[in-house]
Write a protein that holds these residues in place. Structure first.
Motif, mmCIF file in Angstrom:
data_model
loop_
_atom_site.group_PDB
_atom_site.id
_atom_site.type_symbol
_atom_site.label_atom_id
_atom_site.label_comp_id
_atom_site.label_asym_id
_atom_site.label_seq_id
_atom_site.Cartn_x
_atom_site.Cartn_y
_atom_site.Cartn_z
ATOM 1 N N GLN A 206 0.844 -1.190 0.000
ATOM 2 C CA GLN A 206 0.000 0.000 0.000
ATOM 3 C C GLN A 206 0.882 1.243 0.000
ATOM 4 O O GLN A 206 1.994 1.239 0.530
ATOM 5 N N PHE B 258 -3.038 3.686 -3.078
ATOM 6 C CA PHE B 258 -3.243 2.468 -3.858
ATOM 7 C C PHE B 258 -3.040 1.241 -2.976
ATOM 8 O O PHE B 258 -2.456 1.322 -1.888
ATOM 9 N N ILE C 20 -2.266 -3.186 -3.590
ATOM 10 C CA ILE C 20 -2.029 -4.330 -4.473
ATOM 11 C C ILE C 20 -1.795 -5.567 -3.612
ATOM 12 O O ILE C 20 -1.040 -5.521 -2.629
ATOM 13 N N GLN C 21 -2.462 -6.677 -3.972
ATOM 14 C CA GLN C 21 -2.170 -7.970 -3.326
ATOM 15 C C GLN C 21 -2.480 -9.112 -4.275
ATOM 16 O O GLN C 21 -3.504 -9.096 -4.973
ATOM 17 N N HIS C 22 -1.602 -10.103 -4.270
ATOM 18 C CA HIS C 22 -1.782 -11.311 -5.089
ATOM 19 C C HIS C 22 -2.406 -12.408 -4.232
ATOM 20 O O HIS C 22 -1.846 -12.762 -3.183
ATOM 21 N N MET D 153 -5.046 -11.118 -8.885
ATOM 22 C CA MET D 153 -4.299 -9.938 -8.428
ATOM 23 C C MET D 153 -5.296 -8.823 -8.127
ATOM 24 O O MET D 153 -5.983 -8.334 -9.020
ATOM 25 N N THR D 154 -5.343 -8.431 -6.860
ATOM 26 C CA THR D 154 -6.243 -7.346 -6.456
ATOM 27 C C THR D 154 -5.549 -6.001 -6.609
ATOM 28 O O THR D 154 -4.389 -5.844 -6.216
ATOM 29 N N GLU D 155 -6.276 -5.035 -7.180
ATOM 30 C CA GLU D 155 -5.759 -3.670 -7.339
ATOM 31 C C GLU D 155 -6.859 -2.695 -6.929
ATOM 32 O O GLU D 155 -8.044 -2.918 -7.242
ATOM 33 N N GLY E 269 -7.591 1.748 -5.854
ATOM 34 C CA GLY E 269 -7.106 3.111 -5.686
ATOM 35 C C GLY E 269 -8.185 3.983 -5.079
ATOM 36 O O GLY E 269 -9.387 3.668 -5.144
ATOM 37 N N GLY F 81 -11.984 -0.516 -7.068
ATOM 38 C CA GLY F 81 -11.087 -1.653 -6.967
ATOM 39 C C GLY F 81 -11.502 -2.807 -7.846
ATOM 40 O O GLY F 81 -12.662 -2.905 -8.270
#
Length: 547
Positions: free
Chosen positions: A371, A391, A393-395, A413-415, A417, A437
């Motif tokens: 983050q 932002f 991000i996590q896989h 893959m989570t994204e 903002g 998201g």
């Protein structure tokens, strides 16, 4: 009273002369500067009168004077003989005046007296200075605990040598009445409208109680601190996936939950920035919740019949909960109002909050969650503004569901903002916030973020809020927020929540720097993709104390 001073002086002078000698005809002059000092000390003489009389006396004393005898029959009296005897033993010389007779004692010049007085004053000043330095050294000793000046809202700070010990916190309690407006269940919805029963509770709001202990010091030029934050609620706890935040258990012999959300250390310098290691509020979504006015009230109740550690506030109806997550993060110094932060966090599972096999779950993580955020503070024309953007991000690995086997090795893959702004102008304050998201889910991080088929769901939400301070003690707040969850490609789940929204109006009155009264009304609505919807209304009143 100044006009009485000459009379008082003449009276005292006459008494001092006539009473001992019964006003004889033969009198001898003596030094009466001591008498002048006494009269000035008693306030009988002004400084000007004192200076005038002393100058006149010194002037007269400089010229020799002679004593004359009066009538012989007076000299024959016992009084006269005593005076004569005293005159013989102490001859009258310069320094005496007609009509006044004192025992001269040891003669001392005005200059010598002044020097002696100056020496005594200097010695006294040195002694006072030494005492002050001794006291300061004692107070600065590491063995002395001092209390820093109290600032409302900043807690109590004790200084033990080089260590600052700060203790702060808050306690709240509300009576909340929730009335379902009816409707049909929505999977993943936050409204209680389909429950069919009114409910009353005495509960916490969006905040539980909080007791935060912070120890700070500087060693080798490095600023460092250790923080421990405990957040207990007032309602019975019930074991579940969300621990202290699980719906409560209003059954006899229950106890409140202990919620240790904060355990972390920080270290850094003003030039380099600050590093944090431990468990604390995450970066993504933190400004959204910290600027939410329902933080000090109730908002959407969640489970009001069996209250958990907290209510929902605007969680799930305007933003996704930031959460308290183990982390290693960094915050930069502020440069012309601009500041950045970034960190790696304990990765969290995808969670099937909707139930019924509607969402996939995951429990495997080979990489951390990342983050970051940038904030910018500035003022234009008297309008103070803060802008922020962040932002996440996590896989997610090893996704499973009723249709995905663990052997399929599905991942996502989570994204996400977000962007927000806060404006302050005189008595007005406004907040506007938006997030979006993919795989983020709704309400909490990764709740229903991935469909049962393994495809990511998109989500977005926003809230707007306005607050006006009518006086320093009284303010009104109104806010509106929405959280949307969209179906994944190839998905058609009619029961899944599509939209959660709420409107909140609240009044706050500060009785003191610590104690605040709160009255609030909230309307919450949930709608599913297939047409089901429900709503509820709640009214809350209570107090929150912050120190």
């Amino acid at each position: 009273m100044a006009h009485k001073k000459p009379f008082l002086f003449s009276t005292l002078l006459a008494a001092s002369v006539c009473f001992p000698l019964a006003c004889p005809s033969i009198v001898l002059a003596d030094d009466y500067s001591d008498l002048l000092d006494i009269l000035r000390a008693k306030g009988s003489l002004t400084q000007h009168e004192y200076d005038t009389l002393l100058s006149k006396h010194i002037h007269r004393a400089a010229a020799p004077q002679h004593v004359t005898r009066t009538a012989e029959h007076t000299a024959a009296t016992p009084s006269a003989r005593r005076v004569a005897a005293r005159t013989t033993s102490h001859p009258v010389e310069a320094g005496y005046e007609d009509g006044i007779r004192f025992d001269p004692g040891q003669e001392e010049s005005a200059t010598l007296r002044a020097q002696n007085a100056a020496d005594r004053a200097e010695a006294s000043a040195r002694s006072a200075q030494q005492a002050m330095l001794s006291t300061q050294n004692a107070l600065n000793s590491s063995s002395v605990v001092r209390v820093a000046k109290y600032v409302p809202g900043k807690g109590l700070t004790f200084k033990a040598g080089p260590v600052d010990i700060n203790f702060s916190g808050f306690v709240n309690g509300f009576y909340t009445y929730n009335s379902p407006a009816g409707g049909r269940p929505v999977a993943g919805g936050v409204s209680t409208g389909s429950s069919g029963f009114d409910s009353s509770s005495v509960r916490n709001g969006l905040l539980p109680a909080g007791f935060i202990l912070k120890l700070s010091t500087t060693q080798s030029g490095i600023d460092m601190s250790a923080v421990l934050g405990m957040y207990p609620g007032v309602n019975n706890a019930k074991n579940g996936a969300f621990n202290a935040n699980t719906g409560g258990s209003p059954v006899g012999l229950g106890t409140a939950g202990i919620d240790l959300r904060q355990v972390y250390v920080t270290f850094g310098t003003k030039e380099v920035g600050t590093f944090k290691v431990g468990r604390d509020l995450a970066i993504f979504g933190s400004d959204a919740i910290l600027n939410d006015a329902t933080l000090l009230s109730v908002g959407s109740t969640g489970s009001n019949a069996a209250p958990g550690n907290t209510s929902l506030g605007r969680i799930g109806v305007g933003y996704v909960y930031a959460d308290w997550i183990p982390q290693i993060s960094y915050v930069s110094p502020t440069y012309h109002g601009l500041q950045g932060s970034v960190g790696v966090f304990q990765p969290l599972d995808q969670f099937n909050f909707a139930g019924g096999g509607l969402s996939a779950e995951s429990q495997q993580h080979s990489s951390p969650m990342v983050q970051g955020k940038a904030t910018y503070d500035f003022a234009i024309g008297g309008i103070k503004t803060r802008l922020w953007a962040s932002f996440l991000i996590q896989h997610h690995q090893g996704l499973t569901s009723d249709t995905i086997a663990e052997s399929d090795h599905r991942s996502a893959m989570t994204e996400a903002g977000e962007i927000g702004a806060k404006f302050t102008y005189r008595n007005f304050q406004g907040v506007a916030y938006y997030y979006r998201g993919s795989g983020l889910g709704t309400t909490a991080l990764f709740f229903d973020g991935v469909a049962a088929n393994g495809r990511k769901r998109s989500s977005e939400g926003y809230y707007v809020q306005a607050m006006y301070n009518f006086t320093k003690k009284f303010k009104l707040v109104g806010s509106y927020g929405v959280s949307n969850l969209y179906q994944a490609p190839g998905e058609n789940d009619s029961m899944l929540v599509r939209r959660n929204q709420s409107e909140v109006g609240a009044a706050y009155y500060s009785l003191t720097d610590w104690l605040n009264l709160v009255a609030e009304f909230a309307h919450t609505n949930s709608a599913a993709h297939g047409g089901n919807h429900n709503s509820d209304n709640s009214g809350s009143g209570g107090v929150i104390l912050l120190f």
